[in-house]
Design a protein around this motif. Structure first.
Motif, PDB file in Angstrom:
ATOM      1  N   PHE A 104       0.766  -1.293   0.016  1.00 38.34           N
ATOM      2  CA  PHE A 104       0.081  -0.095  -0.025  1.00 38.34           C
ATOM      3  C   PHE A 104       0.841   1.300   0.033  1.00 38.34           C
ATOM      4  CE2 PHE A 104      -2.546   3.176   2.567  1.00 38.34           C
ATOM      5  CZ  PHE A 104      -3.252   3.549   1.641  1.00 38.34           C
ATOM      6  N   TYR A 105       1.895   1.352   0.868  1.00 38.81           N
ATOM      7  CA  TYR A 105       2.524   2.527   0.979  1.00 38.81           C
ATOM      8  C   TYR A 105       3.561   2.811  -0.216  1.00 38.81           C
ATOM      9  CZ  TYR A 105       0.895   2.108   5.647  1.00 38.81           C
ATOM     10  OH  TYR A 105      -0.032   1.840   6.682  1.00 38.81           O
ATOM     11  N   LEU A 138       0.171   8.460   6.178  1.00 40.25           N
ATOM     12  CA  LEU A 138      -0.701   7.367   6.257  1.00 40.25           C
ATOM     13  C   LEU A 138      -0.232   6.289   7.182  1.00 40.25           C
ATOM     14  CD1 LEU A 138      -1.838   6.933   2.582  1.00 40.25           C
ATOM     15  CD2 LEU A 138      -3.166   7.572   4.508  1.00 40.25           C
ATOM     16  N   TYR A 139       1.151   5.992   6.959  1.00 33.49           N
ATOM     17  CA  TYR A 139       1.765   5.014   8.062  1.00 33.49           C
ATOM     18  C   TYR A 139       1.589   5.489   9.368  1.00 33.49           C
ATOM     19  CZ  TYR A 139       4.957   1.919  10.222  1.00 33.49           C
ATOM     20  OH  TYR A 139       5.340   1.020  11.249  1.00 33.49           O
ATOM     21  N   LEU A 140       1.633   6.723   9.674  1.00 31.05           N
ATOM     22  CA  LEU A 140       1.678   7.018  11.223  1.00 31.05           C
ATOM     23  C   LEU A 140       0.014   7.001  11.595  1.00 31.05           C
ATOM     24  CD1 LEU A 140       3.902  10.047  11.311  1.00 31.05           C
ATOM     25  CD2 LEU A 140       4.308   7.873  12.238  1.00 31.05           C
ATOM     26  N   VAL A 141      -0.744   7.383  10.998  1.00 34.67           N
ATOM     27  CA  VAL A 141      -2.292   7.273  11.214  1.00 34.67           C
ATOM     28  C   VAL A 141      -2.715   5.906  11.248  1.00 34.67           C
ATOM     29  CG1 VAL A 141      -4.600   7.900  10.253  1.00 34.67           C
ATOM     30  CG2 VAL A 141      -2.885   9.451  10.200  1.00 34.67           C
ATOM     31  N   LEU A 150      -1.700  -2.179   7.442  1.00 29.98           N
ATOM     32  CA  LEU A 150      -2.062  -2.322   5.969  1.00 29.98           C
ATOM     33  C   LEU A 150      -0.838  -3.280   5.141  1.00 29.98           C
ATOM     34  CD1 LEU A 150      -3.338   1.447   5.367  1.00 29.98           C
ATOM     35  CD2 LEU A 150      -4.735  -0.734   5.803  1.00 29.98           C
ATOM     36  N   HIS A 151      -1.424  -3.602   4.033  1.00 30.46           N
ATOM     37  CA  HIS A 151      -0.604  -4.375   3.218  1.00 30.46           C
ATOM     38  C   HIS A 151       0.617  -3.844   2.820  1.00 30.46           C
ATOM     39  CE1 HIS A 151       0.791  -7.388   0.141  1.00 30.46           C
ATOM     40  NE2 HIS A 151       0.715  -6.777  -0.743  1.00 30.46           N
ATOM     41  N   LYS A 152       1.754  -4.404   3.282  1.00 35.23           N
ATOM     42  CA  LYS A 152       3.289  -3.641   3.175  1.00 35.23           C
ATOM     43  C   LYS A 152       3.944  -4.325   1.793  1.00 35.23           C
ATOM     44  CE  LYS A 152       3.250  -2.732   7.794  1.00 35.23           C
ATOM     45  NZ  LYS A 152       2.037  -3.254   7.593  1.00 35.23           N
ATOM     46  N   GLY A 153       3.626  -5.541   1.460  1.00 32.41           N
ATOM     47  CA  GLY A 153       4.180  -6.152   0.431  1.00 32.41           C
ATOM     48  C   GLY A 153       5.745  -6.587   0.758  1.00 32.41           C
ATOM     49  N   GLU A 156       7.569  -5.174   4.112  1.00 30.15           N
ATOM     50  CA  GLU A 156       7.336  -5.575   5.216  1.00 30.15           C
ATOM     51  C   GLU A 156       8.745  -6.698   5.595  1.00 30.15           C
ATOM     52  OE1 GLU A 156       4.026  -7.873   7.821  1.00 30.15           O
ATOM     53  OE2 GLU A 156       3.595  -7.348   5.710  1.00 30.15           O
ATOM     54  N   ASP A 157       8.990  -7.557   4.641  1.00 33.38           N
ATOM     55  CA  ASP A 157      10.040  -8.189   4.978  1.00 33.38           C
ATOM     56  C   ASP A 157      11.495  -7.768   4.979  1.00 33.38           C
ATOM     57  OD1 ASP A 157       8.285 -10.548   5.200  1.00 33.38           O
ATOM     58  OD2 ASP A 157       8.512 -11.076   3.032  1.00 33.38           O
ATOM     59  N   MET A 158      11.761  -6.696   4.124  1.00 40.25           N
ATOM     60  CA  MET A 158      13.013  -6.171   4.123  1.00 40.25           C
ATOM     61  C   MET A 158      13.154  -5.104   5.527  1.00 40.25           C
ATOM     62  SD  MET A 158      13.184  -4.946   0.128  1.00 40.25           S
ATOM     63  CE  MET A 158      12.678  -3.511   0.285  1.00 40.25           C
ATOM     64  N   LEU A 159      12.135  -4.738   6.042  1.00 40.21           N
ATOM     65  CA  LEU A 159      12.480  -3.841   7.025  1.00 40.21           C
ATOM     66  C   LEU A 159      11.949  -4.584   8.200  1.00 40.21           C
ATOM     67  CD1 LEU A 159      10.340  -0.734   5.887  1.00 40.21           C
ATOM     68  CD2 LEU A 159      12.893  -1.052   5.946  1.00 40.21           C
ATOM     69  N   GLY A 160      11.594  -5.689   8.474  1.00 39.21           N
ATOM     70  CA  GLY A 160      11.302  -6.683   9.595  1.00 39.21           C
ATOM     71  C   GLY A 160      10.204  -6.384  10.298  1.00 39.21           C
ATOM     72  N   ILE A 161       9.235  -5.656   9.476  1.00 37.38           N
ATOM     73  CA  ILE A 161       7.895  -5.144  10.067  1.00 37.38           C
ATOM     74  C   ILE A 161       7.196  -6.514  10.535  1.00 37.38           C
ATOM     75  CG2 ILE A 161       5.719  -3.926  10.108  1.00 37.38           C
ATOM     76  CD1 ILE A 161       7.499  -2.009   8.293  1.00 37.38           C
ATOM     77  N   TYR A 162       6.562  -6.562  11.753  1.00 38.01           N
ATOM     78  CA  TYR A 162       5.810  -7.762  11.998  1.00 38.01           C
ATOM     79  C   TYR A 162       6.319  -9.014  12.117  1.00 38.01           C
ATOM     80  CZ  TYR A 162       2.181  -4.112  12.146  1.00 38.01           C
ATOM     81  OH  TYR A 162       1.470  -3.035  12.260  1.00 38.01           O
TER      82      TYR A 162
END
Length: 162
Positions: A104-105, A138-141, A150-153, A156-162
């Protein structure tokens, strides 16, 4: 390229029928029968989907019956209007596809960059700034304030989110 009213009515009716069929078929997965405690979760959406599909088919038939009337043969969109509409629709369609693959971002940043640059006539660096800043907001909100992931594609893996 002129688009006639008849063509637009048939396209719209077909899209409506497709939405109805998709809704009804999706409801089948939930069950559309009557259970021990009442209707299953897909009961109501199934019949609404069938009604929507029938309405779409009815509209298409009605348009075809009136096909020879002067009203149906009038121009719906002129060439310039069609190009203007496509200049809005094609970036939106690309946004949806990019959202699926890149998240999404990233898609929002790219979409806003493109729209601000090409349609808003911003300089490229300012258009990129608009896209990046808006995506950060948008991310902060969503992620921080509302805690709605929201879907980070692949991001998400590259940044180690979740």
């Amino acid at each position: 390229m002129h688009i006639k009213r008849l063509h637009m009515e048939i396209i719209t009716a077909s899209c409506l029928a497709i939405v109805g069929v998709l809704g009804a078929s999706g409801a089948l997965e939930l069950g559309v029968a009557w259970g021990d405690s009442g209707p299953k979760p897909g009961y109501f959406p199934f019949y609404v989907g069938l009604i929507v599909a029938a309405a779409g088919i009815g509209c298409a038939i009605q348009a075809l019956i009136k096909a020879k009337s002067s009203e149906q043969q009038e121009t719906f969109l002129e060439s310039e209007q069609t190009l203007r509409l496509l200049s809005f629709f094609l970036p939106m369609a690309a946004y949806v596809v990019v959202t699926i693959f890149l998240g999404f971002y990233v898609a929002t940043t790219l979409y806003l960059f493109y729209v601000a640059w090409r349609q808003g006539k911003y300089k490229p660096h300012m258009a990129l700034l608009v896209g990046v800043v808006f995506s950060i907001v948008l991310y902060l909100v969503f992620e921080t304030a509302f805690q709605v992931p929201l879907h980070k594609g692949p991001l998400e893996d590259m940044l180690g989110i979740y």
